[in-house]
Design a protein around this motif. Structure first.
Motif, short mmCIF file in Angstrom:
data_model
loop_
_atom_site.label_atom_id
_atom_site.label_comp_id
_atom_site.label_asym_id
_atom_site.label_seq_id
_atom_site.Cartn_x
_atom_site.Cartn_y
_atom_site.Cartn_z
N ASN A 138 -1.69 2.64 -3.59
CA ASN A 138 -0.84 2.19 -2.49
C ASN A 138 -1.59 1.78 -1.23
O ASN A 138 -2.67 2.21 -0.98
CB ASN A 138 0.08 3.32 -2.05
CG ASN A 138 0.40 4.28 -3.13
OD1 ASN A 138 0.33 3.94 -4.28
ND2 ASN A 138 0.77 5.46 -2.79
N THR A 139 -0.88 0.97 -0.35
CA THR A 139 -1.40 0.62 0.97
C THR A 139 -0.24 0.26 1.87
O THR A 139 0.72 -0.29 1.41
CB THR A 139 -2.32 -0.59 0.94
OG1 THR A 139 -3.36 -0.31 0.07
CG2 THR A 139 -2.89 -0.91 2.28
N GLY A 140 -0.37 0.49 3.15
CA GLY A 140 0.68 0.09 4.09
C GLY A 140 0.87 1.13 5.14
O GLY A 140 0.21 2.15 5.15
N ASP A 141 1.81 0.93 6.02
CA ASP A 141 2.09 1.88 7.09
C ASP A 141 3.42 2.55 6.85
O ASP A 141 4.41 1.91 6.50
CB ASP A 141 2.13 1.16 8.45
CG ASP A 141 0.77 0.60 8.81
OD1 ASP A 141 -0.23 1.28 8.52
OD2 ASP A 141 0.73 -0.51 9.37
N LEU A 142 3.47 3.84 7.04
CA LEU A 142 4.71 4.58 6.94
C LEU A 142 5.53 4.28 8.19
O LEU A 142 5.12 4.55 9.30
CB LEU A 142 4.41 6.09 6.86
CG LEU A 142 5.63 7.00 6.78
CD1 LEU A 142 6.42 6.70 5.51
CD2 LEU A 142 5.19 8.45 6.79
N ASP B 285 1.56 -2.58 -2.23
CA ASP B 285 0.16 -2.73 -1.85
C ASP B 285 -0.15 -4.19 -1.52
O ASP B 285 0.02 -5.07 -2.37
CB ASP B 285 -0.70 -2.25 -3.02
CG ASP B 285 -2.19 -2.23 -2.72
OD1 ASP B 285 -2.59 -2.76 -1.66
OD2 ASP B 285 -2.94 -1.68 -3.54
N TRP C 9 -1.98 4.16 1.63
CA TRP C 9 -0.63 4.59 2.04
C TRP C 9 -0.27 5.93 1.41
O TRP C 9 0.25 6.82 2.06
CB TRP C 9 0.39 3.53 1.62
CG TRP C 9 1.80 3.83 2.04
CD1 TRP C 9 2.42 3.46 3.19
CD2 TRP C 9 2.77 4.61 1.30
NE1 TRP C 9 3.71 3.94 3.22
CE2 TRP C 9 3.96 4.66 2.07
CE3 TRP C 9 2.76 5.27 0.08
CZ2 TRP C 9 5.10 5.32 1.65
CZ3 TRP C 9 3.90 5.94 -0.35
CH2 TRP C 9 5.06 5.96 0.44
N THR D 75 0.54 9.28 3.45
CA THR D 75 1.94 9.69 3.35
C THR D 75 2.08 11.05 2.68
O THR D 75 2.87 11.89 3.11
CB THR D 75 2.74 8.63 2.57
OG1 THR D 75 2.59 7.36 3.21
CG2 THR D 75 4.21 8.99 2.52
#
Length: 944
Positions: free
Chosen positions: A22-26, A40, A437, A441
């Motif tokens: 995964n990747t990204g902002d919560l 992602d 992420w 998370t």
């Protein structure tokens, strides 16, 4: 070549909560009412106008390689009554003639570029999907183009000629034959209750013998036309290639497939609910193992994980599984274990639409009810008292440690480990948010999860409806059969029994309570060619380090010292062989296995000592942050390995339970008889383990001899490969290895005196009721060692495998799989070993043995074709290119250099040795060693 979903595999693969990449902002739920799990950004997901989905990701490990997948969202569940087994048959046909690759051309071409049939090129069919697997070189435009052409052909250009269909029937029928046996017979009894009321109960991917023999050409063509449609497909490409290039390849090859008009709906088949508890009890005279399974199917259909709340619920379930399994692990290691192993998990069933909570145990033949009672009791204990905070704290540490390791290696992960996540995202909507992420998370969410909500899950998981209990095991004289009434009575007994609260005992915080006085490093040498540093310690021990950048969070460890059990007398060897496995079961440093499990929470390190015929050894690994723990464990195995009769008897109990009915299985029985025959007159041959041999084993002697073998650390050579810091390893080596006793024994192993008979012999074993046979043809001979012979022996195995597949599988249709293998060993004497093996029908044994030996004679007389030699060389060179970038390869190679007293050129000159290999070298080995003095072993069914 193909693989299929089976009950056991499904259960094991479903254990716990699968962490995807995964990747990204919560994003805050205060600003977004329902925060969804992001995708992602490293993966490009798209859909062509015809409905085909694609996933693309650039990933540089391994170099110059792309992993391609074609996922078809249709499997055996879509078959009509006339099509039973044809989803899987269709998978076979995609390797037997397409628009651009005639029969055998596909495999022939891929072998020529180093892609091995079965090992690399593969596919599988399950109830709900069919997935094709193709790794392809990405550094050659022509090879890359051919790779995309192949998966395009699989999607819509299969020819399905009548000749090819008829030719493949025999191969698939041989695959079905392989599945015959106790497990298959018992599954026929249990599956209708496990999958009660559903289509899954009668749609096993392999199909039926009757239908495979009698389906029409139009039946399989109809399946292909109906279900191989672009809107039911996904193409996944992950590897060392520009994303835009891969995307254009997909558009060029798959965009031209016409969109479907009026296609048949792809249904999702339900797994109906039922009020009653269903009990399936199946036994078989040839069953080797006993198992009990409690399944609580959900009342509602499974929903995909979409939101962060869903993700959090998955974490809660994962923690529950870890907590209950820790308790079951303690039971397994108790003085009187109720099972060989036991575990519980929440996850999928055969049906995509239904999840279930399951508790499973493997038991002795006599102990099924005891194992069932243990599983029921532990679930009931959680229901009454829940879990405890100390258990949860340790579980959270373990989850974070594992996830941190994946996060640290996020830029080093191989494409083959990524590509499956995208296939699952397409087929089952599993999230793919990216490791960054997920790591952040998970750390955040774990802090919000309480012991109460984990404990409360048991009330959701277990219920009286939708419950299925299955028991499978041997059927033999004197063994009472378990009845449904006994199972129901046991359920009631446990629900009304007195059960005490779980006692969570704390363990000490340090592994070594009193640190030893350190030793010193007396010299350091470097080998620039190998990239290694070797330290000689004050007690004589050597430590070799190879620092690599292949993984950020991995250090591999091995060690050896010559001697091993070759230094035991014949009597000592036979008395200790089977006891040796139980020595480590007592733990180290006063800590039991249960204590060690608790102590290791949040740490990633493992060490296993083991004895071989020629050496005493260690094997292990660690994350760099936990390397000191590994050193400490090694120190304790030398100085303070526990002796505990109860722990040893627990080990013996499990081994005897595991082995109790092993010889009822025809394959194990065959191996045992062949081993006894080949070792006739060998005073040091212990044979297959049996309960009686464990009863006769001497734990006290085994422990004493183990201590003797590990009394002298000074003649050990220790190896560390991976992300190692030389200064850190030096410090740990002085503290924990140089401080060990060094006796200057410098022992050598005693070479094996026994030699197998070098004469022709035909050895037939009759066992089993199914119409299936196994054939093994073996040559073994003492010789002198040289590198050219060694490589030629291995290459002969590769070449002969190619020819045997062509002859026995593709031409004769008489086998599903066949292989040949050659080797030349230096320990403990130079031993040429070559074998051919295959399963087949009893009626075809003589014909196929003759055909196999004819291929041997053909190589001896005519040699190896340039094309086949080129295939083998390319396979070796492609594999070595990847191996050179792995820690495991370097560890195995460095240890082998010293154990077999080779010089570094054995590693460094490999490419030259491959290129120098000639057809004459291979032919000469065949002529010299594959003579008339072979051992022909045949397993045949029992005569009626």
């Amino acid at each position: 070549m193909k693989k299929h979903t089976t009950l056991i595999l499904s259960l094991f693969l479903s254990i716990g909560f699968a962490f995807a990449q995964n990747t990204g902002d919560l994003q805050s739920s205060a600003t977004i009412p329902i925060a969804e799990i992001p995708t992602d950004p490293n993966v490009k997901v798209g859909t062509l106008p015809n409905g085909l989905t694609y996933y693309i990701r650039n990933n540089g490990k391994p170099e110059d390689k792309v992993e391609l997948r074609l996922a078809v969202n249709a499997g055996s569940i879509m078959e009509t009554e006339r099509q039973l087994g044809l989803a899987h048959f269709m998978e076979h046909m995609n390797f037997n003639g397409t628009k651009n690759f005639q029969k055998n051309d596909l495999v022939d071409y891929l072998q020529s570029i180093g892609v091995k049939f079965g090992a690399d090129l593969n596919a599988y069919t399950s109830f709900d999907e069919t997935v094709y697997i193709l790794p392809i070189p990405s550094d050659d435009p022509e090879k890359l183009e051919k790779g995309f052409q192949i998966i395009e052909d699989w999607a819509h250009n299969t020819t399905l000629s009548e000749e090819a269909i008829d030719g493949e029937r025999g191969v698939v029928l041989e695959e079905l034959r392989l599945r015959l046996g106790a497990q298959e017979r018992m599954q026929r009894e249990t599956l209708p209750k496990i999958m009660y009321g559903s289509r899954y109960a009668d749609r096993l991917p392999i199909g039926t013998k009757e239908n495979l023999e009698n389906f029409t050409y139009d039946d399989v063509r109809s399946y292909y036309k109906t279900w191989y449609r672009p809107e039911l497909m996904a193409v996944v490409a992950v590897g060392d290639l520009d994303v835009d290039v891969m995307e254009q390849k997909i558009k060029d090859h798959f965009g031209k497939i016409p969109a479907t008009t009026n296609g048949q709906e792809r249904e999702e088949y339900e797994l109906p609910n039922h009020e009653e508890t269903l009990i399936a009890i199946a036994s078989d005279p040839e069953a080797a193992f006993s198992q009990v399974n409690i399944m609580y199917k959900d009342r509602k259909n499974a929903q995909p994980m979409v939101t962060i709340d869903d993700y959090r619920e998955g974490l809660v379930r994962s923690l529950f599984s870890q907590l209950i399994n820790n308790r079951l692990g303690e039971l397994r290691n108790s003085p009187k274990p109720p099972f060989i192993f036991g575990f519980s998990f929440y996850g999928g069933t055969f049906a995509r639409t239904k999840n279930a909570y399951q508790s499973i145990a493997q038991t002795s033949a006599e102990g099924q009810l005891d194992g069932l009672r243990a599983l029921l009791t532990e679930n009931e204990r959680v229901k009454r008292y829940g879990f405890q905070q100390g258990e949860l704290d340790r579980a959270k540490k373990s989850i974070i440690a594992r996830l941190e390791k994946a996060y640290n290696d996020r830029d080093k992960i191989e494409s083959g480990r990524i590509v499956g996540e995208y296939v699952n995202n397409y087929l089952e909507q599993e999230p793919i948010p990216g490791i960054e992420w997920e790591y952040e998370t998970t750390k955040r969410l774990l802090n919000t999860i309480t012991i109460q909500e984990i404990s409360d899950l048991i009330n959701v998981f277990i219920h009286n409806d939708n419950r299925v209990i299955t028991l499978t095991g041997p059927e033999k004289e004197g063994l009472p059969k378990v009845t449904e009434a006994q199972v129901l009575a046991l359920i009631n007994e446990v629900e009304n029994s007195d059960i005490t609260v779980y006692q969570d005992e704390a363990v000490r915080e340090s592994l070594i309570e009193k640190l030893p006085a350190p030793g010193t490093i007396v010299s350091t040498t470097k080998n620039d060619a190998l990239g290694t540093t070797t330290m000689t310690l004050s007690n004589g021990a050597k430590v070799t380090i190879k620092k690599t950048d292949f993984k950020n969070d991995e250090v591999l460890f091995q060690a050896f010292s010559f001697g091993g059990t070759s230094l035991y007398s014949d009597e000592e060897l036979l008395a200790t062989t089977f006891a040796n496995g139980g020595i480590t079961q007592a733990g180290i440093g006063g800590l039991s296995l249960t204590d060690m499990s608790k102590f290791m929470s949040g740490k990633i390190a493992n060490v296993s000592p083991f004895l071989s015929n020629s050496s005493e050894n260690f094997r292990g690994s660690a994350a760099p942050k936990d390397l000191e723990v590994l050193f400490q464990m090694v120190h304790l195995y030398f100085t303070d390995i526990n002796k505990d009769e109860e722990a040893y008897q627990s080990f013996v109990s499990k081994q005897k339970s595991f082995l109790g009915n092993l010889m009822a299985n025809p394959n194990f029985y065959f191996q045992d008889k062949v081993g006894n025959n080949r070792n006739e007159g060998n005073p040091r041959y212990s044979g297959f383990p049996t309960p009686e041999k464990y009863d006769a084993s001497d734990y006290d002697l085994a422990y004493a001899k183990f201590k003797e073998r590990y009394a002298d650390a000074g003649d050990f050579h220790f190896y560390f490969v991976g992300n190692v810091d030389e200064a850190q390893v030096a410090a740990f080596a002085k503290a924990y290895i140089a401080s060990l006793p060094g006796l200057n024994s410098n022992e050598k192993y005693i070479p094996t005196k026994f030699r197998e008979k070098d004469i022709y012999e035909k050895f037939v074993v009759n066992k089993g009721t199914d119409p299936k046979s196994t054939v093994s043809i073996a040559w073994r001979e003492e010789t002198t060692y040289d590198r050219k012979t060694e490589m030629a022996a291995m290459a002969l195995g590769e070449v002969l495998t190619i020819k045997l597949v062509e002859k026995l599988r593709e031409e004769e249709g008489g086998v599903y799989g066949v292989g040949a293998r050659g080797s030349l060993s230096k320990i403990t004497f130079t031993d040429f070993d070559f074998s051919i093996s295959f399963p087949c029908g009893p009626e075809n044994v003589d014909k196929l043995v003759a055909a196999a030996l004819a291929e041997v004679e053909k190589i001896k007389k005519e040699g190896v074709t340039p094309e086949d030699l080129a295939k083998v060389k390319e396979t070796y060179l492609v594999a070595r290119k990847e191996q050179l970038k792995t820690n495991r390869f370097w560890m195995n190679s460095l240890v082998s250099l010293d154990q077999e007293e080779r010089d570094p050129s054995y590693i460094l000159d490999y490419e030259k040795r491959v290129n120098d290999l000639t057809a004459k070298d291979i032919q000469s080995v065949a002529q010299k060693f594959l003579d008339d003095n072979y051992f022909l072993a045949i397993l045949m069914p029992e005569e009626k």
